[in-house]
Scaffold this motif. Structure first.
Motif, PDB file in Angstrom:
ATOM      1  N   THR A 138      25.861  83.199 -46.114  1.00  0.00           N
ATOM      2  CA  THR A 138      26.905  83.821 -45.295  1.00  0.00           C
ATOM      3  C   THR A 138      27.074  83.077 -43.981  1.00  0.00           C
ATOM      4  N   ALA A 139      25.969  82.654 -43.373  1.00  0.00           N
ATOM      5  CA  ALA A 139      26.052  81.902 -42.115  1.00  0.00           C
ATOM      6  C   ALA A 139      26.761  80.558 -42.329  1.00  0.00           C
ATOM      7  N   ILE A 140      26.452  79.885 -43.418  1.00  0.00           N
ATOM      8  CA  ILE A 140      27.112  78.614 -43.721  1.00  0.00           C
ATOM      9  C   ILE A 140      28.606  78.848 -43.980  1.00  0.00           C
ATOM     10  N   ALA A 141      28.926  79.883 -44.756  1.00  0.00           N
ATOM     11  CA  ALA A 141      30.335  80.200 -45.023  1.00  0.00           C
ATOM     12  C   ALA A 141      31.066  80.517 -43.723  1.00  0.00           C
ATOM     13  N   LEU A 142      30.416  81.218 -42.810  1.00  0.00           N
ATOM     14  CA  LEU A 142      31.041  81.532 -41.517  1.00  0.00           C
ATOM     15  C   LEU A 142      31.380  80.250 -40.761  1.00  0.00           C
ATOM     16  N   CYS A 143      30.461  79.304 -40.736  1.00  0.00           N
ATOM     17  CA  CYS A 143      30.733  78.009 -40.072  1.00  0.00           C
ATOM     18  C   CYS A 143      31.909  77.290 -40.743  1.00  0.00           C
ATOM     19  N   LEU A 144      31.969  77.344 -42.056  1.00  0.00           N
ATOM     20  CA  LEU A 144      33.067  76.703 -42.781  1.00  0.00           C
ATOM     21  C   LEU A 144      34.398  77.400 -42.506  1.00  0.00           C
ATOM     22  N   TYR A 145      34.374  78.719 -42.388  1.00  0.00           N
ATOM     23  CA  TYR A 145      35.600  79.450 -42.058  1.00  0.00           C
ATOM     24  C   TYR A 145      36.081  79.132 -40.642  1.00  0.00           C
ATOM     25  N   VAL A 146      35.140  78.965 -39.717  1.00  0.00           N
ATOM     26  CA  VAL A 146      35.517  78.591 -38.344  1.00  0.00           C
ATOM     27  C   VAL A 146      36.223  77.235 -38.364  1.00  0.00           C
ATOM     28  N   LEU A 186      27.381  88.991 -42.293  1.00  0.00           N
ATOM     29  CA  LEU A 186      26.149  88.417 -41.739  1.00  0.00           C
ATOM     30  C   LEU A 186      25.428  89.436 -40.872  1.00  0.00           C
ATOM     31  N   PHE A 187      26.169  90.153 -40.046  1.00  0.00           N
ATOM     32  CA  PHE A 187      25.567  91.202 -39.228  1.00  0.00           C
ATOM     33  C   PHE A 187      24.886  92.237 -40.116  1.00  0.00           C
ATOM     34  N   GLY A 188      25.563  92.664 -41.169  1.00  0.00           N
ATOM     35  CA  GLY A 188      24.987  93.644 -42.085  1.00  0.00           C
ATOM     36  C   GLY A 188      23.755  93.118 -42.802  1.00  0.00           C
ATOM     37  N   ASN A 189      23.786  91.852 -43.227  1.00  0.00           N
ATOM     38  CA  ASN A 189      22.619  91.253 -43.900  1.00  0.00           C
ATOM     39  C   ASN A 189      21.410  91.211 -42.981  1.00  0.00           C
ATOM     40  N   VAL A 190      21.618  90.740 -41.766  1.00  0.00           N
ATOM     41  CA  VAL A 190      20.503  90.613 -40.822  1.00  0.00           C
ATOM     42  C   VAL A 190      19.975  92.000 -40.446  1.00  0.00           C
ATOM     43  N   ARG A 191      20.887  92.931 -40.232  1.00  0.00           N
ATOM     44  CA  ARG A 191      20.478  94.294 -39.887  1.00  0.00           C
ATOM     45  C   ARG A 191      19.679  94.922 -41.028  1.00  0.00           C
ATOM     46  N   ALA A 192      20.138  94.734 -42.253  1.00  0.00           N
ATOM     47  CA  ALA A 192      19.432  95.294 -43.408  1.00  0.00           C
ATOM     48  C   ALA A 192      18.048  94.672 -43.561  1.00  0.00           C
ATOM     49  N   LEU A 193      17.945  93.381 -43.288  1.00  0.00           N
ATOM     50  CA  LEU A 193      16.638  92.724 -43.377  1.00  0.00           C
ATOM     51  C   LEU A 193      15.680  93.274 -42.320  1.00  0.00           C
TER      52      LEU A 193
END
Length: 186
Positions: free
Chosen positions: A163-171, A134-141
């Protein structure tokens, strides 16, 4: 609704409360549901990867043209510029698509493993990878032109959302796995 009839069960109704990271997990069932949401995150990542493969493979020539147009050759000597542009071709696109399919298969396998095992370690690792992604995606954008990937801007934004949704699901998966591990030890 007629008297004496219960409403139909909604499987998402069980999952929504456990997605709240500030709400404590209160039962074994909630913990198992939370742990399994981590698996759903892996399935979501696999689906996005396959969508990426589909988009790339439906327009290989257009993808190659956009990727070549995005290469900035102004600061390169002519030989280096020609070499850089020659590396972007249909074979490269097919290799990217193949790696996308492999990536999806790996994430489906990880999701199935998480669904069955309900552990916290896999969710923790996937949480770290999703945060990094997610950090890489936002930085690239923010830094580069999305055209440099050969994909449309909307696809990059959707990828950051997935990716943000997947991160919430992983948490949630980690929280459920941690609750299960803690309560199995006692």
């Amino acid at each position: 609704m007629a008297k004496g009839h219960s409403p139909p069960e909604d499987p998402m109704a069980d999952a929504l409360p456990v997605l709240n990271p500030f709400r404590p997990i209160l039962s074994q069932e909630e913990a198992e549901t939370a742990a399994q949401t981590g698996a759903v995150g892996s399935f979501l990542v696999a689906a996005y990867s396959l969508l990426h493969v589909f988009i790339v493979m439906t327009d290989v020539d257009g993808f190659v043209a956009r990727a070549r147009a995005a290469v900035d050759t102004r600061q390169m000597d002519p030989h280096t510029a020609q070499l850089a542009l020659s590396m972007i071709g249909p074979g490269t696109v097919k290799a990217v698509a193949t790696s996308g399919v492999i990536y999806a298969v790996v994430f489906i396998a990880l999701g199935l493993f998480q669904w069955v095992r309900n552990g916290r370690l896999l969710s923790l690792i996937l949480m770290a990878l999703a945060a990094w992604s997610l950090f890489g995606n936002v930085r690239a954008l923010g830094e580069a032109s999305p055209a440099a990937t050969g994909l449309p801007l909307w696809f990059s934004v959707v990828g950051a959302g997935f990716t943000a949704i997947a991160l919430c699901l992983y948490v949630a998966g980690y929280r459920g796995g941690a609750w299960l591990a803690k309560n199995e030890a006692t």
